[in-house]
Design a protein around this motif. Structure first.
Motif: not given
Length: 536
Positions: A424-435
């Motif tokens: 849901s975060l990605a769909a709201m413009g917050i793109e993340t990845k686990v380091f």
């Protein structure tokens, strides 16, 4: 073509399971019902034991009045209750449980054992039930009080069991439930044991403040002030953050009606209204207890009684807002005639060569309209704009790349919450990845938001507050992101930025309130000004 099937009466077992599903939706709901039964029985101590987040065992032990053998038999029947005798009693009910559904509903979807006694000098009773069917009833020796063990929740409803979240998530909801009743009943000792380990131990306290100190620590409690207010039909007491100590996120926000933990958007909005501009984009901590006559409170509008309705909710809002404002010494907003009650309808700004938009204390945008002018809280306005843009038509929000990606170290609980909302975060413009491990790298934020490292860290800390359920997750995330990404009070805006903000605001479906319910716009008409200056 679908074959037409005749109308028929559902089997009793099916009806029992459907009815149970209205009340018992997850382990926290079982714990809630059993704690309420214990409190109604006058318990001085309540112990909650769990295994696998309550999925495979929920056991609640109390030292209340207990039950006799015949009472135990009846207690697991639907609509069997000792709390009311007639429909008229519903108007003045003061106990938590009164509909006779709790034990019967739990018994329908678990393997349940009840052990109870009213007098240790006499034999107690042990009742074993499997999916609502009595398997064994016999005498036992035990102390005064009751122990209810509910095992294998939804074992006979595998689809519903599959909808349970992770053990850690379900456990967190149980812990929140216990903490709510612990706040409401400081004189009762509470203990929570999970998988054999004691995770919460609260001795009986003499006051709510003492209980809050044990639960949240000295720093939180010392930043809160106790308030009391009285009206003929309603009273308020509680603890509220002093304005100077309001942080970006709260430690606790709890509402109680007649000591019953409830969800009330009216009360929460009223609290924020009471703080007014002092909130400044922060989130105050508060614990508010409201007391009223049972006749003025409808606690039967929701199957789990988590929501209630007060007889006059407009009065409730005004009473709470004024109690917070007066108790904390917050100045009342200037009132010119009926300006606070009026609202702006559509985009009716007029042209002005030199001063169509201007900023007051870098926090409020003033704009001329056809019939006067409006004052807009810039943070609340941008919150509303971002919130509606994030949830509009469930479209994917445009991401805005960060010049330097932000690295966030998460706790175990925060990481579990992050994994739950990552898509849901990605769909709201917050793109993340686990380091690595529980380290998350944030690469983008929603376009048009003002979100730095501090706001991003606060955002991830608050993911644990977002409830489950896709629609609820999206709305909860949108509120959090909008709050953290909105322009702050004290931030200078250019005339073009002010005009853009107001244009976007009045294109919203609900421009007059922020997602938390605080007002966004105050309108002052020419008639108000003329009356104020003696022209009318």
């Amino acid at each position: 073509m679908t074959e037409r099937r005749p109308v028929r009466i559902l089997p009793a077992d099916t009806v029992r399971r459907i009815a149970a599903g209205e009340v018992i939706v997850r382990p926290a709901a079982v714990v809630k019902e059993l704690i309420e039964n214990a409190l109604d029985a006058g318990a001085g101590s309540v112990k909650v034991e769990l295994r696998e987040g309550g999925r495979n065992l929920i056991r609640v032990t109390d030292d209340g009045t207990g039950m006799g053998r015949e009472d135990v038999r009846l207690a697991v029947c639907h609509h069997a209750t000792s709390k009311i005798d007639s429909i008229e009693d519903l108007r003045r009910v003061t106990s938590f449980g009164f509909r006779g559904e709790a034990l019967a509903s739990i018994a329908a979807v678990t393997r349940m054992v009840i052990e109870t006694n009213t007098n240790p000098e006499n034999p107690g009773t042990r009742l074993e039930i499997d999916g609502g069917e009595v398997r064994e009833l016999r005498e036992i020796a035990r102390s005064r009080g009751t122990t209810v063990s509910a095992m294998a929740l939804f074992y006979n409803l595998p689809v519903r069991r599959s909808f349970l979240k992770s053990d850690s998530y379900e456990f967190r909801l149980v812990l929140e439930t216990v903490r709510a009743y612990a706040m409401a009943f400081p004189g009762v000792a509470f203990e929570v044991v999970a998988n054999g380990q004691s995770v919460l131990t609260l001795s009986a306290a003499e006051s709510v403040r003492e209980r809050l100190l044990a639960m949240f620590g000295k720093r939180t409690v010392e930043s809160m002030q106790e308030l009391q207010a009285e009206a003929p039909s309603l009273s308020l007491r509680g603890c509220f953050s002093v304005p100077s100590q309001i942080k970006g996120f709260h430690d606790v926000q709890a509402v109680f009606f007649n000591r019953r933990p409830v969800r009330s958007s009216v009360v929460v909005r009223a609290v924020y209204q009471g703080y007014g501009p002092m909130v400044s984009g922060g989130s105050p901590s508060f614990v508010v207890f409201l007391e009223t006559s049972p006749e003025r409170l409808d606690v039967n509008i929701h199957p789990t009684k988590l929501e209630v309705r007060f007889a006059d909710e407009r009065f409730l809002f005004d009473f709470v807002a004024e109690a917070v404002r007066a108790g904390l010494g917050i100045a009342r907003p200037v009132q010119l005639g009926s300006m606070a009650a009026e609202s702006v309808r559509g985009f009716d700004f007029t042209e002005s060569a030199a001063s169509g938009f201007w900023q007051l204390h870098n926090s409020y945008v003033l704009a001329q309209v056809a019939s006067g002018y409006v004052i807009v809280d810039q943070h609340a306005a941008h919150e509303r704009v971002l919130f509606e843009e994030l949830i509009a038509d469930k479209r994917r929000a445009l991401p805005q790349g960060l010049l330097f990606p932000v690295t966030v170290e998460l706790s175990a609980e925060e990481f579990e919450a992050y994994e739950r909302v990552a898509d849901s975060l990605a769909a709201m413009g917050i793109e993340t990845k686990v380091f690595s491990g529980r380290t998350v790298v944030v690469e983008t934020v929603p376009a048009g938001s003002f979100m730095g490292k501090d706001e991003i860290r606060e955002l991830f800390a608050e993911f644990v507050q977002v409830d489950s359920g896709q629609a609820v997750v999206e709305a909860g995330l949108a509120r959090l992101i909008a709050c953290k990404g909105a322009v702050k009070a004290g931030q200078r805006l250019t005339p073009a930025e002010m005009e853009s903000l107001l244009n976007r605001l009045f294109a919203c479906r609900e421009p007059h309130f922020c997602p938390h319910g605080r007002p966004v716009v105050i309108r002052i008409s020419l008639d108000d000004l003329e009356r104020r200056f003696g022209r009318a």
